[in-house]
Design a protein around this motif. Structure first.
Motif, PDB file in Angstrom:
ATOM      1  N   LEU A   1      -5.499  12.560  -4.225  1.00 35.15           N
ATOM      2  CA  LEU A   1      -6.870  12.044  -4.054  1.00 35.15           C
ATOM      3  C   LEU A   1      -6.960  10.647  -4.615  1.00 35.15           C
ATOM      4  O   LEU A   1      -7.766   9.534  -4.320  1.00 35.15           O
ATOM      5  N   LEU A   2      -6.490  10.575  -5.920  1.00 31.69           N
ATOM      6  CA  LEU A   2      -6.641   9.196  -6.776  1.00 31.69           C
ATOM      7  C   LEU A   2      -5.855   8.262  -5.987  1.00 31.69           C
ATOM      8  O   LEU A   2      -6.363   7.114  -6.245  1.00 31.69           O
ATOM      9  N   ILE A   3      -4.653   8.586  -5.294  1.00 30.20           N
ATOM     10  CA  ILE A   3      -3.960   7.580  -4.811  1.00 30.20           C
ATOM     11  C   ILE A   3      -4.781   6.753  -3.650  1.00 30.20           C
ATOM     12  O   ILE A   3      -4.931   5.658  -3.550  1.00 30.20           O
ATOM     13  N   THR A   4      -5.591   7.561  -2.976  1.00 30.70           N
ATOM     14  CA  THR A   4      -6.312   6.956  -1.711  1.00 30.70           C
ATOM     15  C   THR A   4      -7.569   6.417  -2.348  1.00 30.70           C
ATOM     16  O   THR A   4      -7.982   5.281  -1.899  1.00 30.70           O
ATOM     17  N   LEU A   5      -8.011   6.828  -3.329  1.00 31.26           N
ATOM     18  CA  LEU A   5      -9.434   6.287  -4.110  1.00 31.26           C
ATOM     19  C   LEU A   5      -8.933   5.202  -4.310  1.00 31.26           C
ATOM     20  O   LEU A   5      -9.819   3.915  -4.449  1.00 31.26           O
ATOM     21  N   SER A   6      -7.943   5.094  -5.269  1.00 33.82           N
ATOM     22  CA  SER A   6      -7.392   3.880  -5.788  1.00 33.82           C
ATOM     23  C   SER A   6      -7.147   2.542  -4.725  1.00 33.82           C
ATOM     24  O   SER A   6      -7.503   1.476  -4.756  1.00 33.82           O
ATOM     25  N   GLN A   7      -6.589   3.072  -3.681  1.00 36.92           N
ATOM     26  CA  GLN A   7      -6.309   2.230  -2.415  1.00 36.92           C
ATOM     27  C   GLN A   7      -7.715   1.216  -2.070  1.00 36.92           C
ATOM     28  O   GLN A   7      -7.730   0.080  -1.910  1.00 36.92           O
ATOM     29  N   GLU A   8      -8.615   2.363  -2.005  1.00 35.14           N
ATOM     30  CA  GLU A   8      -9.880   1.889  -1.386  1.00 35.14           C
ATOM     31  C   GLU A   8     -10.599   0.925  -2.599  1.00 35.14           C
ATOM     32  O   GLU A   8     -11.190   0.035  -2.236  1.00 35.14           O
ATOM     33  N   TYR A   9     -10.381   1.282  -3.989  1.00 36.37           N
ATOM     34  CA  TYR A   9     -11.061   0.583  -5.033  1.00 36.37           C
ATOM     35  C   TYR A   9     -10.451  -0.831  -4.663  1.00 36.37           C
ATOM     36  O   TYR A   9     -11.305  -1.862  -5.047  1.00 36.37           O
ATOM     37  N   ILE A  10      -9.038  -0.884  -4.730  1.00 36.89           N
ATOM     38  CA  ILE A  10      -8.366  -2.241  -4.775  1.00 36.89           C
ATOM     39  C   ILE A  10      -8.626  -3.202  -3.377  1.00 36.89           C
ATOM     40  O   ILE A  10      -9.156  -4.340  -3.599  1.00 36.89           O
ATOM     41  N   GLU A  11      -8.933  -2.631  -2.457  1.00 34.74           N
ATOM     42  CA  GLU A  11      -9.405  -3.182  -1.014  1.00 34.74           C
ATOM     43  C   GLU A  11     -10.607  -3.669  -1.129  1.00 34.74           C
ATOM     44  O   GLU A  11     -11.146  -4.623  -0.522  1.00 34.74           O
ATOM     45  N   ALA A  12     -11.749  -2.845  -1.761  1.00 36.06           N
ATOM     46  CA  ALA A  12     -13.036  -3.515  -2.046  1.00 36.06           C
ATOM     47  C   ALA A  12     -13.149  -4.401  -2.908  1.00 36.06           C
ATOM     48  O   ALA A  12     -14.301  -4.928  -3.520  1.00 36.06           O
ATOM     49  N   GLY A  13     -12.002  -4.872  -3.623  1.00 39.06           N
ATOM     50  CA  GLY A  13     -12.075  -5.851  -4.625  1.00 39.06           C
ATOM     51  C   GLY A  13     -12.561  -5.584  -6.065  1.00 39.06           C
ATOM     52  O   GLY A  13     -13.053  -6.071  -6.879  1.00 39.06           O
ATOM     53  N   ALA A  14     -12.253  -4.068  -6.325  1.00 38.42           N
ATOM     54  CA  ALA A  14     -12.336  -3.726  -7.673  1.00 38.42           C
ATOM     55  C   ALA A  14     -13.686  -3.764  -8.209  1.00 38.42           C
ATOM     56  O   ALA A  14     -14.022  -4.294  -9.323  1.00 38.42           O
TER      57      ALA A  14
ATOM     58  N   VAL B   1      -3.265   3.162 -10.045  1.00 37.00           N
ATOM     59  CA  VAL B   1      -2.629   4.187  -9.236  1.00 37.00           C
ATOM     60  C   VAL B   1      -2.087   4.013  -8.055  1.00 37.00           C
ATOM     61  O   VAL B   1      -0.692   4.357  -7.861  1.00 37.00           O
ATOM     62  N   TYR B   2      -2.519   3.156  -7.352  1.00 30.30           N
ATOM     63  CA  TYR B   2      -2.113   2.768  -5.947  1.00 30.30           C
ATOM     64  C   TYR B   2      -0.721   2.045  -5.912  1.00 30.30           C
ATOM     65  O   TYR B   2       0.230   2.393  -5.417  1.00 30.30           O
ATOM     66  N   PRO B   3      -0.689   1.055  -6.699  1.00 27.85           N
ATOM     67  CA  PRO B   3       0.650   0.299  -6.843  1.00 27.85           C
ATOM     68  C   PRO B   3       1.715   1.170  -7.476  1.00 27.85           C
ATOM     69  O   PRO B   3       2.848   1.023  -7.180  1.00 27.85           O
ATOM     70  N   ASN B   4       1.527   2.346  -8.190  1.00 28.45           N
ATOM     71  CA  ASN B   4       2.422   3.033  -8.794  1.00 28.45           C
ATOM     72  C   ASN B   4       2.480   4.437  -8.146  1.00 28.45           C
ATOM     73  O   ASN B   4       2.858   5.593  -8.756  1.00 28.45           O
ATOM     74  N   LYS B   5       1.940   4.420  -6.738  1.00 25.76           N
ATOM     75  CA  LYS B   5       1.861   5.675  -6.059  1.00 25.76           C
ATOM     76  C   LYS B   5       3.064   6.666  -6.074  1.00 25.76           C
ATOM     77  O   LYS B   5       3.118   8.022  -6.079  1.00 25.76           O
ATOM     78  N   THR B   6       4.335   5.803  -6.110  1.00 25.40           N
ATOM     79  CA  THR B   6       5.663   6.713  -5.941  1.00 25.40           C
ATOM     80  C   THR B   6       5.666   7.284  -7.290  1.00 25.40           C
ATOM     81  O   THR B   6       6.321   8.584  -7.218  1.00 25.40           O
ATOM     82  N   GLN B   7       5.573   6.869  -8.312  1.00 26.72           N
ATOM     83  CA  GLN B   7       5.482   7.540  -9.673  1.00 26.72           C
ATOM     84  C   GLN B   7       4.593   8.876  -9.701  1.00 26.72           C
ATOM     85  O   GLN B   7       5.231   9.691 -10.251  1.00 26.72           O
ATOM     86  N   VAL B   8       3.537   8.397  -9.282  1.00 27.74           N
ATOM     87  CA  VAL B   8       2.484   9.679  -9.109  1.00 27.74           C
ATOM     88  C   VAL B   8       2.994  10.877  -8.161  1.00 27.74           C
ATOM     89  O   VAL B   8       2.844  11.848  -8.824  1.00 27.74           O
ATOM     90  N   ILE B   9       3.492  10.510  -7.096  1.00 18.84           N
ATOM     91  CA  ILE B   9       4.036  11.538  -6.109  1.00 18.84           C
ATOM     92  C   ILE B   9       5.151  12.192  -6.895  1.00 18.84           C
ATOM     93  O   ILE B   9       5.392  13.423  -6.649  1.00 18.84           O
ATOM     94  N   ILE B  10       6.021  11.544  -7.643  1.00 20.76           N
ATOM     95  CA  ILE B  10       7.138  11.931  -7.963  1.00 20.76           C
ATOM     96  C   ILE B  10       6.726  13.034  -8.951  1.00 20.76           C
ATOM     97  O   ILE B  10       7.369  14.271  -9.285  1.00 20.76           O
TER      98      ILE B  10
END
Length: 224
Positions: free
Chosen positions: A105-118, A42-51
């Motif tokens: 909300l998923l964009i933020t959650l995905s960012q935190e998930y990735i930063e936490a090392g999945a 989700v976070y790496p593809n946030k532009t697509q999600v926002i569009i």
């Protein structure tokens, strides 16, 4: 006369814009979130999600525009139903907007998930599942709101003969099926696409008729 034809065309275009915007927007979002490891993507593809979210906002604006554009035509036949149609389409739009915010909300959650090392932490999946379910339920509730008052809308179209009665009858069948489909989904039963399809087809047939043929001018004149 010319004004009524213009209104019909504008309404037809707005119906098609609403349908296209939602299909494209929801498709963009679904292609990211409907995979097993969506929190990584989700976070790496946030532009697509926002569009996708913005396209769903366009759908919400278009459905309100439909009711506003139709109001001067419908009120000549039944002002109460005309006003109610505007109100219910505004409610539908608000519910759809609330649902469309869930992917943010998923964009933020995905960012935190990735930063936490999945991590294999259940609360990430729980929050993500709630956001996705919230969007899904918001859509179903919006379809209930749409269907309930659109039955009256189609009844008015049938009674007034603004469009061929066969199309109005198909609309009544379509929205009754859509209402049934949404209620079943809310209660946890999946009827598939078959109950959803008639209502969706009506919202393609009606705008095409309005763009090509417009409203029945005799029906409009008889109520002036």
């Amino acid at each position: 006369m010319v004004s009524n034809k213009k209104i019909a065309r504008n309404v037809g275009v707005l119906f098609l814009v609403a349908t296209a915007a939602y299909i494209l927007g929801n498709g963009l979002i679904a292609s990211i979130v409907n995979v097993p490891d969506y929190l990584i993507h989700v976070y790496p593809n946030k532009t697509q999600v926002i569009i996708g979210m913005l396209l769903e906002f366009i759908n919400s604006a278009a459905v309100v525009g439909i009711a506003i554009m139709l109001f001067p035509i419908l009120k000549k036949h039944n002002e109460t139903i005309a006003l109610g149609y505007v109100a219910f389409r505004v409610i539908e739009a608000i519910i759809l907007i609330v649902g469309a915010i869930s992917p943010l909300l998923l964009i933020t959650l995905s960012q935190e998930y990735i930063e936490a090392g999945a991590p294999d932490a259940s609360y990430f999946q729980t929050i993500g599942a709630l956001a996705i379910k919230g969007k899904y339920l918001a859509f179903q509730v919006a379809m209930i709101v749409l269907s309930l008052y659109s039955l009256l809308f189609c009844y008015l179209l049938y009674q007034s003969k603004l469009i061929p009665r066969l199309i109005s009858i198909f609309g009544l069948i379509g929205y009754a099926s859509l209402l049934t489909s949404a209620l079943l989904e809310i209660f946890g039963y999946s009827p598939g696409i078959f109950l959803f399809l008639p209502g969706a087809l009506f919202e393609i047939i009606l705008p095409i008729w309005l763009i090509v043929k417009g409203f029945n001018s005799f029906a409009i004149k008889s109520n002036q």
